[in-house]
Design a protein around this motif. Structure first.
Motif, PDB file in Angstrom:
ATOM      1  N   VAL A 154       0.863  -1.096   0.045  1.00 53.17           N
ATOM      2  CA  VAL A 154      -0.018  -0.084  -0.029  1.00 53.17           C
ATOM      3  C   VAL A 154       0.922   1.026   0.045  1.00 53.17           C
ATOM      4  CG1 VAL A 154      -2.024   1.163   1.165  1.00 53.17           C
ATOM      5  CG2 VAL A 154      -1.743  -1.391   1.306  1.00 53.17           C
ATOM      6  N   THR A 155       1.257   1.656  -1.266  1.00 46.44           N
ATOM      7  CA  THR A 155       2.248   2.895  -1.099  1.00 46.44           C
ATOM      8  C   THR A 155       1.273   4.083  -1.076  1.00 46.44           C
ATOM      9  OG1 THR A 155       1.606   2.691  -3.570  1.00 46.44           O
ATOM     10  CG2 THR A 155       3.758   1.966  -2.978  1.00 46.44           C
ATOM     11  N   LEU A 156       2.138   5.061  -0.794  1.00 47.29           N
ATOM     12  CA  LEU A 156       1.474   6.469  -0.669  1.00 47.29           C
ATOM     13  C   LEU A 156       0.385   6.919  -1.447  1.00 47.29           C
ATOM     14  CD1 LEU A 156       2.070   8.485   1.710  1.00 47.29           C
ATOM     15  CD2 LEU A 156       3.412   9.650   0.375  1.00 47.29           C
ATOM     16  N   SER A 208      -2.171   5.597  -2.306  1.00 40.74           N
ATOM     17  CA  SER A 208      -2.988   4.554  -2.728  1.00 40.74           C
ATOM     18  C   SER A 208      -4.263   4.126  -2.164  1.00 40.74           C
ATOM     19  CB  SER A 208      -2.250   2.913  -2.561  1.00 40.74           C
ATOM     20  OG  SER A 208      -1.285   2.728  -3.633  1.00 40.74           O
ATOM     21  N   PRO A 266      -6.484   8.733  -6.831  1.00 46.33           N
ATOM     22  CA  PRO A 266      -5.594   7.867  -5.967  1.00 46.33           C
ATOM     23  C   PRO A 266      -4.461   6.988  -6.920  1.00 46.33           C
ATOM     24  CG  PRO A 266      -7.836   7.403  -5.552  1.00 46.33           C
ATOM     25  CD  PRO A 266      -7.563   8.357  -6.796  1.00 46.33           C
ATOM     26  N   VAL A 267      -3.572   6.477  -6.289  1.00 42.67           N
ATOM     27  CA  VAL A 267      -2.467   5.521  -6.824  1.00 42.67           C
ATOM     28  C   VAL A 267      -2.921   4.351  -6.983  1.00 42.67           C
ATOM     29  CG1 VAL A 267      -0.209   4.766  -6.895  1.00 42.67           C
ATOM     30  CG2 VAL A 267      -0.388   7.125  -6.069  1.00 42.67           C
ATOM     31  N   PHE A 268      -2.932   3.310  -8.244  1.00 39.56           N
ATOM     32  CA  PHE A 268      -3.391   1.878  -8.195  1.00 39.56           C
ATOM     33  C   PHE A 268      -2.126   1.426  -8.679  1.00 39.56           C
ATOM     34  CE2 PHE A 268      -7.174   4.216  -8.343  1.00 39.56           C
ATOM     35  CZ  PHE A 268      -8.242   3.661  -7.603  1.00 39.56           C
ATOM     36  N   ASN A 269      -1.073   1.074  -7.695  1.00 39.57           N
ATOM     37  CA  ASN A 269       0.277   0.632  -8.263  1.00 39.57           C
ATOM     38  C   ASN A 269      -0.062  -0.801  -8.895  1.00 39.57           C
ATOM     39  OD1 ASN A 269       0.195  -1.258  -5.662  1.00 39.57           O
ATOM     40  ND2 ASN A 269       0.879   0.464  -4.574  1.00 39.57           N
ATOM     41  N   ASN A 305      -1.295  -3.678  -6.476  1.00 43.14           N
ATOM     42  CA  ASN A 305      -2.883  -3.521  -6.162  1.00 43.14           C
ATOM     43  C   ASN A 305      -3.518  -4.052  -7.395  1.00 43.14           C
ATOM     44  OD1 ASN A 305      -5.247  -2.847  -5.544  1.00 43.14           O
ATOM     45  ND2 ASN A 305      -5.191  -0.819  -5.186  1.00 43.14           N
TER      46      ASN A 305
END
Lengths: 352, 268
Positions: free
Chosen positions: A219-221, A223, B203-206, B209
């Motif tokens: 869970v990166t910043l 996210s 938001p980030v969805f790396n 995820n």
């Protein structure tokens, strides 16, 4: 109406007149509405000009023919365009043609009929008086006679015990139905089902829809993870459980969080988990803005501030979103410390 | 190139740029034109995104003249713009490649506008920013073909994206003037980069995820939406009950009122 008005005006100086409201609020009666009667009959062009009459007749039957053509076209379109299963868009043309043709069929009849009535049928105004609804005196007397005869022959009025026991029996008959149908409702207190979710101490947080567990390091910043409890996919009432247990997982900078002292160990290095079910009427609140840390509910624009324990900063919701206390297990996966400490979702009658 | 020059010249008067910016820009313009000419003439293989030292240097110059006002000469960020350490090449390619950067005006969010740089210039700046600190890279072509599983992509889209971008990707409103843009016609590479980098308030969805393959599935779903018209006819922007309700109120009720007036009117 007019008669009634003049009657009241007649007794000037009476108690009624003296008790009337002050001028200014009183109803002005001097220009009482007078029935103007029927306007003079005006002949239509079809009444005067036989050519126009013929033209209107042509229009009406043309409209009816158009209706027939529409109905035939609908069948033809249905037969001519085969329904195959190549993608969803194939129904576009069939639907459009069927709809237009059937509309032509119906509107042709409707418009034709109205045009016929307006232009060709008898056009002068007539008054049809209402029939009195009261029966004749003989009919009424005969009805009373029949009732009295029935009462005398059956003894309904005389034999009070039979009558009263019958009334009692009639009252008692629906009771079994009430008892039986009442048992179809939820057993016990329905509020109990709303208070408990699948989250429990040690339940892993997993991804929606795959159900794979989430490492804290993943869970990166900035996210956001859409989370379901571990085991939800195997649950018997999957949708009901998901509707209560859906959670949104976000990571903020730890210094951005204004945590209450008693809740500081509910998050993990800036990772926080909140119920996704709006406290207003239960829509999924998932419009997360990662820079402002606002969570927006799409239904009624309730806005929650993730920095301040999801307190409501705009909109109709009255309570903050419940927070799920989270921790990390020995393998590094995110787990719930416990279930939610308050019921999730909208308020209900028995909610404490 | 001429467009950037004129923009800078106009802004130079407002005092918001470094006094030497115009000079630097002219220099950069000459160098990049020469460089681009050299690249085009030398070999067609220059298309591939192999990062060379020349690219990085070129990117640094472009950055200094076009981005440093807000992001700082050392990419450290200023009050007007964030630091770009660790944002990666993907972020630069998305922001510059969709025209969001350079920013036209400060506002609730950066608007999409005509792209200000050529792809080579964008690549150079991306290479420069990526050379400073590790960050998400520009995605590999294999995930951008739109040949994945549209059904799975649709499910992932509904769970992760649809609440902001609308289930048909038509976009939607957020708080205080911000909005999620429509995804219709957006390049697959930009869709991918947006998920990885989380531009602005997204938001980030790396990749941990939503895996690269799952991102490819989402892109496939979006491509499917673009390629397949709505089966029900006019979709009215796919905006749902608001536009549909408005349509029915105006045209449906309008037709009913018109017919009623016609039925009740006297024939002449």
């Amino acid at each position: 109406m007019a008669q009634h008005d003049t009657g009241e005006h007649a007794d000037a100086g009476s108690a009624l007149e003296r008790n009337m409201p002050a001028p200014g609020t009183a109803v002005e009666r001097s220009d009482a509405f007078v029935n103007p009667g029927l306007p003079p009959h005006r002949l239509r062009v079809t009444d005067i000009d036989p050519k126009k009459n013929k033209q209107a007749e042509r229009r009406v039957y043309t409209l009816f023919y158009v209706s027939i053509i529409g109905s035939v076209l609908a069948v033809a379109a249905y037969a001519a365009i085969p329904i195959d299963t190549e993608g969803a868009a194939y129904v576009r043309i069939t639907t459009a043609l069927l709809g237009s043709a059937i509309a032509l069929g119906l509107l042709g009849i409707g418009i034709g009929a109205i045009y016929w009535a307006k232009s060709l049928m008898r056009g002068d105004e007539i008054i049809e008086m209402r029939h009195p609804t009261r029966g004749t005196d003989e009919t009424r007397a005969r009805a009373v006679e029949i009732f009295e005869l029935g009462n005398e022959e059956s003894g309904f009025g005389r034999r009070a015990l039979i009558r009263n026991s019958l009334i009692g029996a009639l009252i008692a008959t629906p009771i079994p139905a009430i008892i039986l149908f009442r048992d179809l409702g939820p057993a016990g207190n329905p509020a109990a089902a709303l208070e408990v979710t699948m989250w429990d101490s040690g339940t892993r947080l997993t991804r929606d829809p795959t159900g794979t567990p989430i490492l804290a390091s993943e869970v990166t910043l900035g996210s956001v993870y859409h989370v379901i409890p571990e085991g939800l996919l195997e649950s018997e009432h999957k949708l009901e459980e998901k509707a209560k247990a859906a959670v949104l997982l976000m990571r903020l900078k730890p210094e951005d969080l204004n945590e209450l002292p008693e809740r500081t160990d509910w998050s993990y290095q800036g990772i926080v988990a909140y119920s996704k079910i709006c406290t207003h009427v239960g829509c999924p609140v998932a419009l997360y803005e990662q820079q402002t840390h606002h969570l927006l509910c799409p239904c009624h624009q309730s806005t929650f501030d993730v920095k301040d324990h999801c307190k409501v900063i705009f909109g109709p919701a009255s309570r903050p979103l419940p927070q799920l206390p989270i921790a990390v297990d020995a393998e590094g996966y995110l787990v719930a410390q416990s279930g939610f400490l308050e019921p999730v979702g909208p308020s209900y009658w028995e909610r404490s | 190139m001429s467009r950037t020059t004129s923009t800078t010249a106009k802004r130079g008067n407002s005092g918001r740029r470094h006094p030497l910016a115009s000079v630097a820009l002219i220099l950069v313009g000459l160098i990049t034109t020469g460089g681009a000419y050299a690249m085009f003439t030398s070999t067609a293989a220059a298309e591939t995104t192999a990062v060379t030292q020349t690219m990085i240097e070129e990117g640094e110059k472009l950055f200094a003249s076009n981005c440093a006002t807000c992001h700082g000469l050392d990419v450290q960020g200023t009050e007007a713009g964030p630091s770009l350490y660790g944002v990666g090449a993907a972020s630069v390619d998305f922001q510059v490649g969709t025209g969001r950067m350079p920013l036209a005006a400060s506002g609730p969010q950066a608007e999409q506008k005509p792209v200000q740089f050529t792809q080579d210039q964008t690549d150079a700046m991306a290479a420069y920013v990526a050379s400073l600190a590790p960050g998400p890279a520009i995605p590999s072509d294999e995930y951008l073909q739109g040949d994945g599983d549209a059904t799975l992509g649709a499910e992932l889209f509904r769970i992760n994206c649809a609440m902001c971008h609308n289930v048909a990707g038509a976009g939607g409103a957020l708080t205080e003037g911000k909005y999620a843009p429509s995804l219709d016609g957006v390049e697959p590479v930009h869709v991918y980069e947006a998920m990885v980098t989380g531009p602005q308030n997204m938001p980030v969805f790396n990749d941990l995820n939503i895996s690269p393959q799952e991102k490819a599935d989402i892109i496939t779903y979006l491509k499917y939406l673009e390629d397949n018209p709505s089966p029900g006819g006019f979709d009215l922007g796919s905006l749902g009950p608001v536009s549909e309700g408005l349509f029915v109120w105006i045209f449906g009720l309008g037709a009913i009122v018109a017919v009623t007036v016609w039925i009740a009117a006297k024939s002449n």
